[in-house]
Design a protein around this motif. Structure first.
Motif, PDB file in Angstrom:
ATOM      1  N   ARG A 360     -22.957 -23.340  24.378  1.00  0.00           N
ATOM      2  CA  ARG A 360     -24.253 -22.732  24.075  1.00  0.00           C
ATOM      3  C   ARG A 360     -24.927 -23.394  22.880  1.00  0.00           C
ATOM      4  O   ARG A 360     -26.049 -23.051  22.539  1.00  0.00           O
ATOM      5  N   GLY A 361     -24.211 -24.289  22.208  1.00  0.00           N
ATOM      6  CA  GLY A 361     -24.798 -24.985  21.070  1.00  0.00           C
ATOM      7  C   GLY A 361     -24.903 -24.116  19.838  1.00  0.00           C
ATOM      8  O   GLY A 361     -25.691 -24.392  18.937  1.00  0.00           O
ATOM      9  N   VAL A 362     -24.120 -23.041  19.747  1.00  0.00           N
ATOM     10  CA  VAL A 362     -24.130 -22.182  18.569  1.00  0.00           C
ATOM     11  C   VAL A 362     -22.698 -22.031  18.088  1.00  0.00           C
ATOM     12  O   VAL A 362     -21.739 -22.148  18.847  1.00  0.00           O
ATOM     13  N   ALA A 363     -22.563 -21.756  16.789  1.00  0.00           N
ATOM     14  CA  ALA A 363     -21.237 -21.572  16.232  1.00  0.00           C
ATOM     15  C   ALA A 363     -20.637 -20.260  16.731  1.00  0.00           C
ATOM     16  O   ALA A 363     -21.330 -19.264  16.926  1.00  0.00           O
ATOM     17  N   ILE A 364     -19.348 -20.265  16.952  1.00  0.00           N
ATOM     18  CA  ILE A 364     -18.618 -19.091  17.418  1.00  0.00           C
ATOM     19  C   ILE A 364     -17.693 -18.637  16.295  1.00  0.00           C
ATOM     20  O   ILE A 364     -17.034 -19.454  15.650  1.00  0.00           O
ATOM     21  N   LYS A 365     -17.640 -17.355  16.048  1.00  0.00           N
ATOM     22  CA  LYS A 365     -16.766 -16.848  14.998  1.00  0.00           C
ATOM     23  C   LYS A 365     -15.367 -16.685  15.550  1.00  0.00           C
ATOM     24  O   LYS A 365     -15.094 -15.802  16.366  1.00  0.00           O
ATOM     25  N   ALA A 366     -14.467 -17.562  15.113  1.00  0.00           N
ATOM     26  CA  ALA A 366     -13.085 -17.489  15.570  1.00  0.00           C
ATOM     27  C   ALA A 366     -12.375 -16.340  14.867  1.00  0.00           C
ATOM     28  O   ALA A 366     -12.656 -16.021  13.713  1.00  0.00           O
ATOM     29  N   LYS A 367     -11.427 -15.720  15.574  1.00  0.00           N
ATOM     30  CA  LYS A 367     -10.624 -14.673  14.971  1.00  0.00           C
ATOM     31  C   LYS A 367      -9.699 -15.286  13.927  1.00  0.00           C
ATOM     32  O   LYS A 367      -9.208 -16.401  14.081  1.00  0.00           O
ATOM     33  N   GLY A 368      -9.455 -14.533  12.868  1.00  0.00           N
ATOM     34  CA  GLY A 368      -8.529 -15.003  11.861  1.00  0.00           C
ATOM     35  C   GLY A 368      -7.117 -15.059  12.417  1.00  0.00           C
ATOM     36  O   GLY A 368      -6.694 -14.173  13.160  1.00  0.00           O
ATOM     37  N   SER A 369      -6.383 -16.111  12.061  1.00  0.00           N
ATOM     38  CA  SER A 369      -5.001 -16.248  12.494  1.00  0.00           C
ATOM     39  C   SER A 369      -4.095 -15.723  11.391  1.00  0.00           C
ATOM     40  O   SER A 369      -4.289 -16.017  10.210  1.00  0.00           O
ATOM     41  N   GLU A 370      -3.095 -14.946  11.761  1.00  0.00           N
ATOM     42  CA  GLU A 370      -2.268 -14.229  10.793  1.00  0.00           C
ATOM     43  C   GLU A 370      -1.188 -15.128  10.211  1.00  0.00           C
ATOM     44  O   GLU A 370      -0.446 -15.790  10.930  1.00  0.00           O
ATOM     45  N   SER A 371      -1.083 -15.120   8.871  1.00  0.00           N
ATOM     46  CA  SER A 371      -0.010 -15.841   8.199  1.00  0.00           C
ATOM     47  C   SER A 371       1.307 -15.119   8.428  1.00  0.00           C
ATOM     48  O   SER A 371       1.354 -13.892   8.522  1.00  0.00           O
ATOM     49  N   LYS A 372       2.378 -15.889   8.478  1.00  0.00           N
ATOM     50  CA  LYS A 372       3.693 -15.334   8.769  1.00  0.00           C
ATOM     51  C   LYS A 372       4.669 -15.705   7.660  1.00  0.00           C
ATOM     52  O   LYS A 372       4.458 -16.645   6.900  1.00  0.00           O
TER      53      LYS A 372
END
Length: 458
Positions: A360-372
């Motif tokens: 779509r040519g727009v930025a997508i907000k990625a989900k935060g990845s959890e630190s382990k």
């Protein structure tokens, strides 16, 4: 009859001249492979002015990737178009990519399809020797960068390594330079890498502290020369200089530093497995610093974030490394401390301007990845932001201020002050230079939530 003979004579002269210029272009390309990058660029420029089609393409590649010159995308487009209109399929492919991605011209699917059709009619394959491969070869002889082979410069070849990688030693740090074959791209294959230019103030005068940290290891992944998508400017330089700081300032032995340039999917898995074995051998007594510079991208459906290996496809997430899996692998290791430094964004943006993954040519907000585990992650940008370069310094903006603080503090800054410094300066500089916000983030695991600020990288 005389007119016909005259025309034939002209054609013969032009053909011989073209063949001669082609030989000169090949010679210039071999000079680049030998490390004489500036000389090769000057030769391409001279030959392109004489209408050498191969030189026009190679010069356009140099302008596109800032090889021995400032980046000049308009000049690159002009040269690609000139060579494409004369029938060179290599140039047709690059020209199609410019139209597809809207580089210096408006995005135009019609023109993209037109040039791709012309490319397919030419056989659907490139004809010229790969200049990106030649430039990668130049990295083994970088001391010749500004020399001329005609003025007594010498080519210093490194010994060949076993299949699967070229081993080099730079400042006594082991480098794994990948030599995996490039598969046929699913879309126009962009030119790849950019030269390492060490003119930044953080690249010189790196503090040598005399510290020795035999139980601290570094995994450094510097992905610049992508096979199927646009390159990441300055990533190789980012990784190389950070490795220098690890050894000189943070006191890691040279054998503890794993610098992997242009890592494939398999390379990443192998390095994680090796780090797991090292952690087991040290029985919980080792520390690990992980640095990544390269592309990241989101799953548009789930929002999950992925690392993009150099052999991956932005349109096929099965060829990418899920960031949650990456963190889970690190968190499962028996390590007393894991610090992840992530100079990548996961919005689908390129480093700088343009889009990598979003249709779509727009930025997508990625989900935060959890630190382990015992892990804290410092990331260059929030989920929907772009991680920008700092072109005048030849580094990613995040990496530049990270290195600057390490230099100023001689590696003694704790993670709390290091993060505060990087975040404050990146936010300010990005707004001033780019007119857009880039906000570094911190993500500690639950186990170290109240401890990480007092950690150091030493």
């Amino acid at each position: 009859m005389m007119r016909l003979l005259f025309l034939i004579l002209i054609w013969c002269v032009q053909t011989v001249s073209a063949q001669s210029m082609d030989v000169q272009s090949k010679a210039a390309l071999e000079s680049m492979r030998g490390g004489y990058v500036q000389y090769a660029f000057d030769e391409f420029k001279r030959l392109a002015a004489s209408n050498d089609m191969a030189a026009q393409y190679y010069l356009g590649w140099c302008y596109e990737n800032a090889v021995a010159c400032e980046k000049a995308l308009t000049d690159a487009f002009r040269l690609y178009r000139r060579a494409a209109e004369r029938g060179l399929p290599d140039a047709m492919l690059r020209l199609a990519s410019f139209y597809q991605n809207g580089i210096v011209v408006s995005q135009d699917d019609g023109r993209y399809n037109e040039w791709m059709e012309r490319y397919q009619k030419k056989g659907g394959k490139c004809l010229l020797p790969d200049i990106a491969e030649a430039y990668n070869g130049a990295q083994r002889n970088i001391a010749n960068y500004a020399l001329s082979p005609k003025r007594g410069g010498t080519v210093r070849q490194q010994p060949a390594a076993s299949s699967g990688g070229t081993g080099q030693t730079v400042n006594h740090i082991t480098i794994v330079q990948q030599t995996a074959p490039t598969p046929k791209p699913e879309q126009p294959k962009p030119a790849t890498s950019k030269p390492v230019v060490t003119k930044s103030d953080v690249d010189t005068g790196i503090p040598s502290t005399g510290a020795v940290n035999e139980n601290t290891f570094a995994l450094i992944i510097a992905n610049e020369a992508y096979q199927n998508v646009a390159p990441v400017p300055n990533a190789i330089n980012d990784g190389r200089v950070f490795a220098d700081y690890c050894m000189k300032t943070l006191g890691m032995p040279k054998t503890n530093i794993h610098l992997v340039n242009n890592a494939t999917y398999i390379n990443i898995k192998r390095e994680l497995n090796l780090m797991r074995q090292i952690a087991e051998a040290y029985k919980g007594g080792a520390k690990l610093v992980v640095y990544y510079a390269g592309h990241g991208l989101p799953d548009e459906a789930s929002g999950d974030a992925y690392l993009l290996p150099v052999d991956g496809y932005g349109s096929d997430l099965t060829t990418c490394y899920n960031l949650n899996d990456f963190y889970a692998a690190l968190g499962a290791m028996s390590l007393s401390q894991v610090v992840v430094l992530m100079d990548a964004c996961f919005s689908g943006s390129l480093r700088g301007d343009g889009m990598l993954a979003s249709a779509r040519g727009v930025a997508i907000k990625a989900k935060g990845s959890e630190s382990k585990g015992n892990m804290v992650v410092l990331s260059a940008a929030q989920g929907d932001e772009t991680a920008y370069p700092l072109d005048g310094q030849h580094h990613g903006m995040f990496t530049y201020y990270l290195l600057k603080k390490l230099k100023e503090s001689k590696g003694t800054a704790n993670l709390g002050s290091l993060f505060d410094y990087v975040k404050d300066n990146v936010v300010k500089k990005s707004l001033v230079v780019n007119g857009k916000r880039q906000t570094p983030t911190i993500s500690p695991s639950a186990a170290v939530y109240d401890k990480w600020r007092n950690w150091t990288l030493k």
